[in-house]
Design a protein around this motif. Sequence first.
Motif, PDB file in Angstrom:
ATOM      1  N   VAL A  79      -1.019   3.508 -44.854  1.00  0.00           N
ATOM      2  CA  VAL A  79      -0.134   4.415 -44.118  1.00  0.00           C
ATOM      3  C   VAL A  79       0.756   3.625 -43.166  1.00  0.00           C
ATOM      4  O   VAL A  79       1.925   3.970 -42.962  1.00  0.00           O
ATOM      5  CB  VAL A  79      -0.956   5.482 -43.370  1.00  0.00           C
ATOM      6  CG1 VAL A  79      -0.083   6.277 -42.410  1.00  0.00           C
ATOM      7  CG2 VAL A  79      -1.619   6.425 -44.366  1.00  0.00           C
ATOM      8  N   SER A  80       0.235   2.552 -42.601  1.00  0.00           N
ATOM      9  CA  SER A  80       1.057   1.702 -41.741  1.00  0.00           C
ATOM     10  C   SER A  80       2.216   1.094 -42.525  1.00  0.00           C
ATOM     11  O   SER A  80       3.331   0.960 -42.007  1.00  0.00           O
ATOM     12  CB  SER A  80       0.199   0.598 -41.116  1.00  0.00           C
ATOM     13  OG  SER A  80      -0.759   1.145 -40.229  1.00  0.00           O
ATOM     14  N   GLU A  81       1.968   0.720 -43.791  1.00  0.00           N
ATOM     15  CA  GLU A  81       3.052   0.237 -44.654  1.00  0.00           C
ATOM     16  C   GLU A  81       4.091   1.333 -44.863  1.00  0.00           C
ATOM     17  O   GLU A  81       5.292   1.097 -44.793  1.00  0.00           O
ATOM     18  CB  GLU A  81       2.481  -0.194 -46.010  1.00  0.00           C
ATOM     19  CG  GLU A  81       1.699  -1.495 -46.000  1.00  0.00           C
ATOM     20  CD  GLU A  81       2.599  -2.720 -46.005  1.00  0.00           C
ATOM     21  OE1 GLU A  81       3.803  -2.587 -46.310  1.00  0.00           O
ATOM     22  OE2 GLU A  81       2.103  -3.811 -45.687  1.00  0.00           O
ATOM     23  N   LEU A  82       3.614   2.543 -45.110  1.00  0.00           N
ATOM     24  CA  LEU A  82       4.506   3.673 -45.339  1.00  0.00           C
ATOM     25  C   LEU A  82       5.348   3.967 -44.098  1.00  0.00           C
ATOM     26  O   LEU A  82       6.551   4.210 -44.186  1.00  0.00           O
ATOM     27  CB  LEU A  82       3.695   4.913 -45.726  1.00  0.00           C
ATOM     28  CG  LEU A  82       4.453   6.220 -45.947  1.00  0.00           C
ATOM     29  CD1 LEU A  82       5.354   6.114 -47.175  1.00  0.00           C
ATOM     30  CD2 LEU A  82       3.471   7.380 -46.124  1.00  0.00           C
ATOM     31  N   LEU A  83       4.716   3.927 -42.943  1.00  0.00           N
ATOM     32  CA  LEU A  83       5.408   4.256 -41.694  1.00  0.00           C
ATOM     33  C   LEU A  83       6.260   3.114 -41.182  1.00  0.00           C
ATOM     34  O   LEU A  83       7.198   3.329 -40.411  1.00  0.00           O
ATOM     35  CB  LEU A  83       4.397   4.648 -40.618  1.00  0.00           C
ATOM     36  CG  LEU A  83       3.482   5.836 -40.881  1.00  0.00           C
ATOM     37  CD1 LEU A  83       2.626   6.122 -39.656  1.00  0.00           C
ATOM     38  CD2 LEU A  83       4.286   7.068 -41.272  1.00  0.00           C
ATOM     39  N   GLY A  84       5.916   1.890 -41.553  1.00  0.00           N
ATOM     40  CA  GLY A  84       6.598   0.725 -41.012  1.00  0.00           C
ATOM     41  C   GLY A  84       5.985   0.231 -39.720  1.00  0.00           C
ATOM     42  O   GLY A  84       6.653  -0.387 -38.890  1.00  0.00           O
ATOM     43  N   VAL A  85       4.672   0.464 -39.537  1.00  0.00           N
ATOM     44  CA  VAL A  85       3.961  -0.013 -38.343  1.00  0.00           C
ATOM     45  C   VAL A  85       3.745  -1.522 -38.473  1.00  0.00           C
ATOM     46  O   VAL A  85       3.269  -1.992 -39.515  1.00  0.00           O
ATOM     47  CB  VAL A  85       2.596   0.701 -38.191  1.00  0.00           C
ATOM     48  CG1 VAL A  85       1.801   0.105 -37.033  1.00  0.00           C
ATOM     49  CG2 VAL A  85       2.818   2.195 -37.986  1.00  0.00           C
ATOM     50  N   PRO A  86       4.063  -2.304 -37.461  1.00  0.00           N
ATOM     51  CA  PRO A  86       3.855  -3.753 -37.529  1.00  0.00           C
ATOM     52  C   PRO A  86       2.382  -4.105 -37.786  1.00  0.00           C
ATOM     53  O   PRO A  86       1.486  -3.418 -37.306  1.00  0.00           O
ATOM     54  CB  PRO A  86       4.301  -4.242 -36.152  1.00  0.00           C
ATOM     55  CG  PRO A  86       5.235  -3.186 -35.653  1.00  0.00           C
ATOM     56  CD  PRO A  86       4.711  -1.895 -36.200  1.00  0.00           C
ATOM     57  N   ARG A  87       2.141  -5.182 -38.529  1.00  0.00           N
ATOM     58  CA  ARG A  87       0.775  -5.580 -38.868  1.00  0.00           C
ATOM     59  C   ARG A  87      -0.054  -5.835 -37.613  1.00  0.00           C
ATOM     60  O   ARG A  87      -1.262  -5.570 -37.597  1.00  0.00           O
ATOM     61  CB  ARG A  87       0.793  -6.826 -39.747  1.00  0.00           C
ATOM     62  CG  ARG A  87       1.330  -6.585 -41.150  1.00  0.00           C
ATOM     63  CD  ARG A  87       1.187  -7.832 -42.017  1.00  0.00           C
ATOM     64  NE  ARG A  87      -0.194  -8.123 -42.324  1.00  0.00           N
ATOM     65  CZ  ARG A  87      -0.874  -7.610 -43.350  1.00  0.00           C
ATOM     66  NH1 ARG A  87      -0.287  -6.739 -44.160  1.00  0.00           N
ATOM     67  NH2 ARG A  87      -2.123  -7.946 -43.552  1.00  0.00           N
ATOM     68  N   ALA A  88       0.567  -6.332 -36.569  1.00  0.00           N
ATOM     69  CA  ALA A  88      -0.168  -6.641 -35.347  1.00  0.00           C
ATOM     70  C   ALA A  88      -0.757  -5.397 -34.697  1.00  0.00           C
ATOM     71  O   ALA A  88      -1.720  -5.488 -33.926  1.00  0.00           O
ATOM     72  CB  ALA A  88       0.736  -7.357 -34.350  1.00  0.00           C
ATOM     73  N   ASP A  89      -0.212  -4.210 -35.007  1.00  0.00           N
ATOM     74  CA  ASP A  89      -0.669  -2.964 -34.390  1.00  0.00           C
ATOM     75  C   ASP A  89      -1.751  -2.263 -35.214  1.00  0.00           C
ATOM     76  O   ASP A  89      -2.342  -1.283 -34.749  1.00  0.00           O
ATOM     77  CB  ASP A  89       0.499  -1.982 -34.232  1.00  0.00           C
ATOM     78  CG  ASP A  89       1.487  -2.424 -33.167  1.00  0.00           C
ATOM     79  OD1 ASP A  89       1.194  -3.415 -32.466  1.00  0.00           O
ATOM     80  OD2 ASP A  89       2.546  -1.788 -33.029  1.00  0.00           O
ATOM     81  N   ARG A  90      -2.023  -2.717 -36.426  1.00  0.00           N
ATOM     82  CA  ARG A  90      -2.795  -1.902 -37.362  1.00  0.00           C
ATOM     83  C   ARG A  90      -4.277  -1.818 -37.025  1.00  0.00           C
ATOM     84  O   ARG A  90      -4.899  -0.777 -37.220  1.00  0.00           O
ATOM     85  CB  ARG A  90      -2.565  -2.412 -38.790  1.00  0.00           C
ATOM     86  CG  ARG A  90      -1.121  -2.195 -39.205  1.00  0.00           C
ATOM     87  CD  ARG A  90      -0.781  -2.722 -40.574  1.00  0.00           C
ATOM     88  NE  ARG A  90       0.661  -2.602 -40.809  1.00  0.00           N
ATOM     89  CZ  ARG A  90       1.273  -2.967 -41.920  1.00  0.00           C
ATOM     90  NH1 ARG A  90       0.562  -3.494 -42.916  1.00  0.00           N
ATOM     91  NH2 ARG A  90       2.577  -2.829 -42.043  1.00  0.00           N
ATOM     92  N   ALA A  91      -4.846  -2.882 -36.496  1.00  0.00           N
ATOM     93  CA  ALA A  91      -6.253  -2.828 -36.103  1.00  0.00           C
ATOM     94  C   ALA A  91      -6.453  -1.816 -34.982  1.00  0.00           C
ATOM     95  O   ALA A  91      -7.440  -1.062 -34.968  1.00  0.00           O
ATOM     96  CB  ALA A  91      -6.744  -4.208 -35.678  1.00  0.00           C
ATOM     97  N   GLU A  92      -5.510  -1.780 -34.042  1.00  0.00           N
ATOM     98  CA  GLU A  92      -5.610  -0.816 -32.946  1.00  0.00           C
ATOM     99  C   GLU A  92      -5.400   0.606 -33.453  1.00  0.00           C
ATOM    100  O   GLU A  92      -6.068   1.545 -32.988  1.00  0.00           O
ATOM    101  CB  GLU A  92      -4.572  -1.146 -31.870  1.00  0.00           C
ATOM    102  CG  GLU A  92      -4.536  -0.180 -30.690  1.00  0.00           C
ATOM    103  CD  GLU A  92      -5.815  -0.171 -29.846  1.00  0.00           C
ATOM    104  OE1 GLU A  92      -5.877   0.612 -28.882  1.00  0.00           O
ATOM    105  OE2 GLU A  92      -6.748  -0.953 -30.153  1.00  0.00           O
ATOM    106  N   MET A  93      -4.517   0.788 -34.421  1.00  0.00           N
ATOM    107  CA  MET A  93      -4.319   2.114 -35.028  1.00  0.00           C
ATOM    108  C   MET A  93      -5.616   2.587 -35.677  1.00  0.00           C
ATOM    109  O   MET A  93      -5.984   3.764 -35.590  1.00  0.00           O
ATOM    110  CB  MET A  93      -3.204   2.061 -36.071  1.00  0.00           C
ATOM    111  CG  MET A  93      -1.831   1.783 -35.508  1.00  0.00           C
ATOM    112  SD  MET A  93      -1.180   3.157 -34.532  1.00  0.00           S
ATOM    113  CE  MET A  93       0.575   2.810 -34.567  1.00  0.00           C
TER     114      MET A  93
END
Length: 397
Positions: free
Chosen positions: A147-161
Motif C-alpha cells: 500500500v505504501s508503494e501504491l500511495l507513494g509513501v517513502p520507504r523510510a516511513d514504512r516501518a512506522e506506518m
Amino acid sequence: MSAAPECEGLVLYNPFDYALQENPYPIYARLRDEAPLYRNDELDFWALSRHADVNAAFRDPALFSSAHGVTLEMWDAAAADLVGFLAMDPPRHTRMRALVSRGFTPARVAGLEPAVRAVTREHLMPALEAGTFDFAGVVSAIPVYVVSELLGVPRADRAEMLRLSEILITRHDGDAGIPQSFWDAGLALTARYRELIAERRARPRDDLISALVLAEIDGDRLGDEEIVAVLSLIGVAGNESVTKLAANAWYQAWLHPGQRAIAWAGAVTAWVEETLRYDGSAQMVARRLTRDTVLHGTEVPAGARVVLLGASANRDPRVFPHADRYDLTRDTGQALAFGSGPHFCLGAALARLQLRVMLEELVAAVDGYDIDEKGIELVHSPNLRGFRALPTEVTLR
C-alpha cells in the motif's frame, strides 16, 4: 478452540466475548437456525446472520444506513469524520466513491503486480530460508509496504506506518472501549498523510495520493480531510484484512491436506476465494435502520443498530452446500467477503492481487510445512478474525 457461552439452551451472541472470537462459527450456525433476527439487550443491537438477509441489507443503504459508522465500538453520528466514505450513504457516498475510483483504477491496481511480487519476495525469502518463523508476523509487513508503494509513501516511513496500523487494530481488553493508544496512533498517521498530500499538491507524482489530489468530476474535487480519510481506510483496514486472510489461508491449507494438494497443483485463485468464504478476516459490519421495519416477524424500530454477520452468511448452507467444509472446488460466486451493493469493498481487487501473489510465491518455494499449534495466538477483535502468531516450519523445494 473454546465455545461461546450459552445459557439454559439459549444462544447468546456477544461479538466482544473472547471465547466467541476463538471460534464463532458454531454460534453463527445456531443464530441462522434459531434466531435469524437476534437481539442483544445489554449491548443494544440486533443481528442478521442468514445470507439472504445480509445480502439484502448490503444492497439497501436507504434502509440500512452506514452514516453512524460500521462498528459498534465507534458508533457516532459523525462517524464519517473518522472513517470517511465508509460511513456515508448515497448521494454523499456516491460522490466520494466516484472521485476515489478515479485514482483507484483497475489498471493502476493491475500494474502493481511486479511491485507486489518484489515486496513479497523481499519479506518472505529470508523467513523461508531460516526455515522456522512466525507466519503472521512475517506477512504483516507485506500489505503495508504494498500500500505504501501504491500511495507513494517513502520507504523510510514504512516501518512506522506498520507500527501505527497495528496499534489501530489491536484491542487489549474485551469490552467495547477504544484505548487512548488508538487515538494517538490515528493522530500520528493522519498528520503524516496531511504532509504527503501537501507535497503532492505542490509536486504531483505517479501514485495514488497524487491521483486523489487531481481527481475531478465536473469541477468537483476531494478536500484534504476527505483524502486523509480515504488513505486511513486503505492504509489500515486494507493492510490488516490482507494480513489476516493470508494467515487464515495458510492455516486452513495446513488443516486440510487434501485441499492443500489442490492449491499446490495450481489452484491458488480458488485457495484465495474459498478462504475468503470459509474463514474471512471481516466478521461483521453495523448499520442503522432508518425506519420501522418488520424482520422475521418482529418490528425493529427506526434508529436500531443492526449487525450484519457476513462471516455467518458465507457459511449459510442455504446457499453453500456443505458450508462448513473447506473445499477449493466449490462455487464461491455468492460469497460476501467484500460485501455487496454500493459499499462493495473498493480495495477488493488489490486484496485479491496481494493474496494471490503471496500464495503463489509460497507454493513455488515450499515443498511442505508444519504449524506449532501450541504457539498459535488469535487476534481478539469483534470485527476482524485472524492470527497474531502462527509459528511455522517449512521444507523448501
